[in-house]
Write an enzyme that holds these catalytic residues in place. Structure first.
Site, PDB file in Angstrom:
ATOM      1  N   CYS A   1       6.429  -7.436   6.762  1.00 41.71           N
ATOM      2  CA  CYS A   1       7.551  -6.924   7.546  1.00 41.71           C
ATOM      3  C   CYS A   1       8.004  -7.993   8.519  1.00 41.71           C
ATOM      4  CB  CYS A   1       7.141  -5.659   8.304  1.00 41.71           C
ATOM      5  SG  CYS A   1       8.498  -4.883   9.224  1.00 41.71           S
TER       6      CYS A   1
ATOM      7  N   GLU B   1       0.812  -1.203   0.000  1.00 43.29           N
ATOM      8  CA  GLU B   1       0.000   0.000   0.000  1.00 43.29           C
ATOM      9  C   GLU B   1       0.854   1.265   0.000  1.00 43.29           C
ATOM     10  OE1 GLU B   1      -3.995  -1.662   2.212  1.00 43.29           O
ATOM     11  OE2 GLU B   1      -2.412  -0.844   3.466  1.00 43.29           O
TER      12      GLU B   1
ATOM     13  N   CYS C   1       1.840  -2.707  15.177  1.00 39.30           N
ATOM     14  CA  CYS C   1       1.778  -2.456  13.733  1.00 39.30           C
ATOM     15  C   CYS C   1       1.067  -3.606  13.028  1.00 39.30           C
ATOM     16  CB  CYS C   1       3.189  -2.283  13.171  1.00 39.30           C
ATOM     17  SG  CYS C   1       3.228  -1.991  11.394  1.00 39.30           S
TER      18      CYS C   1
ATOM     19  N   CYS D   1      -1.318   5.749  10.322  1.00 43.85           N
ATOM     20  CA  CYS D   1      -0.063   5.140  10.734  1.00 43.85           C
ATOM     21  C   CYS D   1      -0.303   3.818  11.451  1.00 43.85           C
ATOM     22  CB  CYS D   1       0.684   6.097  11.648  1.00 43.85           C
ATOM     23  SG  CYS D   1       2.300   5.495  12.144  1.00 43.85           S
TER      24      CYS D   1
ATOM     25  N   CYS E   1       6.683  -5.500  15.143  1.00 43.77           N
ATOM     26  CA  CYS E   1       6.299  -4.611  16.242  1.00 43.77           C
ATOM     27  C   CYS E   1       4.864  -4.905  16.660  1.00 43.77           C
ATOM     28  CB  CYS E   1       6.439  -3.154  15.816  1.00 43.77           C
ATOM     29  SG  CYS E   1       8.126  -2.683  15.371  1.00 43.77           S
TER      30      CYS E   1
ATOM     31  N   CYS F   1       3.342   8.308   1.387  1.00 45.46           N
ATOM     32  CA  CYS F   1       3.900   7.268   2.249  1.00 45.46           C
ATOM     33  C   CYS F   1       4.087   6.015   1.402  1.00 45.46           C
ATOM     34  CB  CYS F   1       2.942   7.006   3.407  1.00 45.46           C
ATOM     35  SG  CYS F   1       3.513   5.755   4.578  1.00 45.46           S
TER      36      CYS F   1
END
Length: 383
Positions: free
Chosen positions: A112, A92, A119, A342, A116, A105
């Site tokens: 990933c 995205e 996230c 975010c 985390c 962004c």
């Protein structure tokens, strides 16, 4: 015959490609401008190129964007695109309009590996790195789509933040040529101050980036001590806070800005207490680093087991930092109605690493009372 996607090349790479075709360097510059400044993908349109070169390009090269799976526009003007990168993977990119800037962004990986806790991208697991062309293609498509969409001839995107899906510094080989294309005056001509790489703290690559292609740096800190950060950002177990901050200090010698931005996601009852704010102040003073704090309201998603800090607590936290002389901002949430805020980027991708199962096991642990770990007075000697 396999053709080369010219979005994969920075100007040096494109010059080398043209040399293989028997062409001089200035032809690469012309071609680069056509592709990035004008958004051209049809070589026949590139009328100031020699006909012989256009014929060579037609059989050896292409300019290929990523297929768009979905596009969503928020009520605040934010636009999110979901791009197909093959094999069931998607990434995205998000455009965030402001009065004085337009920020894109950009994603660097499909998924990933950092994991985390707060996230949503990390919860899907890691599939693969994006190529340089796949990183640049997000900017190439967005810039030229937006010019048509907004009926503007001039550049729309003034800022790029590598804060989308993935850890950029774990895809370093593809990242640097993409950054150079963004900065090149023959392409997008972005200022080094207006291109930001966000990292969870890959210390050796921070040092390399400072030498190879220094742009603005944002570091996902999210905790004032190692015990808490180990749980929130697993990479901290390899590169603890003191080591990370010293790398940031070294980076400042090369950086286009005279400060490092520390991102801090505000998690209810986890890292948002007054003692955490005081520990951050002690940490910064102990290391003597020039920095700015960006407090980020957490955008909850079901798999996290975490909640957003109440706004009064966020503001009190910010006040503690500000009163200690630390520049502090609270990020305005944009695009959360289309899951573009975010920490929300996840895409419709396959969970190849049983991330959902692993995170469910971790949430059982996280439901225990949170133990706060104050920073000891001798911060510099902890590591």
């Amino acid at each position: 015959m396999t053709t080369a996607n010219l979005l994969e090349f920075d100007l040096e790479g494109l010059a080398a490609f043209c040399e293989k075709l028997g062409e001089k360097r200035f032809r690469a510059t012309q071609l680069f401008r056509w592709i990035h400044q004008r958004g051209a993908s049809d070589f026949a349109q590139m009328t100031d190129l020699a006909k012989s070169l256009r014929e060579k390009l037609a059989t050896t090269a292409r300019v290929e964007a990523l297929p768009v799976l979905t596009q969503h526009e928020s009520k605040d003007g934010t636009i999110k695109w979901l791009f197909d990168v093959g094999d069931g993977n998607a990434v995205e990119a998000v455009f965030i309009p402001e009065d004085d800037r337009g920020t894109l962004c950009v994603s660097s990986q499909a998924g990933c590996a950092v994991g985390c806790r707060f996230c949503s991208t990390g919860h899907q697991g890691f599939s693969r790195n994006l190529s340089t062309g796949e990183i640049v293609a997000q900017l190439w498509f967005a810039e030229h789509f937006l010019r048509k969409h907004l009926k503007r001839d001039e550049r729309v995107i003034s800022n790029v933040v590598m804060m989308g899906m993935g850890e950029p510094l774990q895809n370093y080989t593809a990242l640097v040529p993409a950054l150079r294309t963004m900065l090149d005056d023959n392409a997008y001509g972005l200022s080094r101050r207006r291109v930001t790489v966000s990292t969870s703290g890959v210390v050796p690559m921070i040092d390399r980036l400072g030498t190879d292609c220094a742009v603005a740096l944002a570091v996902s800190l999210h905790a004032p001590n190692d015990a808490l950060r180990d749980d929130l950002v697993p990479l901290n177990r390899k590169y603890p806070i003191a080591e990370l901050i010293e790398a940031c200090k070294r980076y400042l010698a090369h950086a286009p800005r005279d400060f490092i931005t520390f991102e801090y996601c505000m998690l209810d009852g986890v890292n948002d207490q007054p003692e955490h704010a005081r520990q951050l102040v002690e940490l910064v003073r102990a290391h003597g680093i020039s920095c700015k704090f960006n407090l980020i309201p957490f955008n909850p998603f079901p798999a996290s087991g975490l909640l957003r800090s109440p706004q009064p607590r966020v503001l009190a936290f910010a006040r503690t930092l500000s009163e200690a002389g630390l520049v502090t901002t609270v990020r305005k949430t944009r695009g959360d109605d289309i899951d573009a805020a975010c920490g929300q980027l996840a895409g419709d991708v396959k969970d190849r690493t049983r991330a959902a199962e692993r995170m469910a096991q971790r949430r059982v642990v996280s439901e225990r009372p949170v133990v706060l770990h104050p920073v000891r007075k001798t911060v510099p000697q902890e590591h």
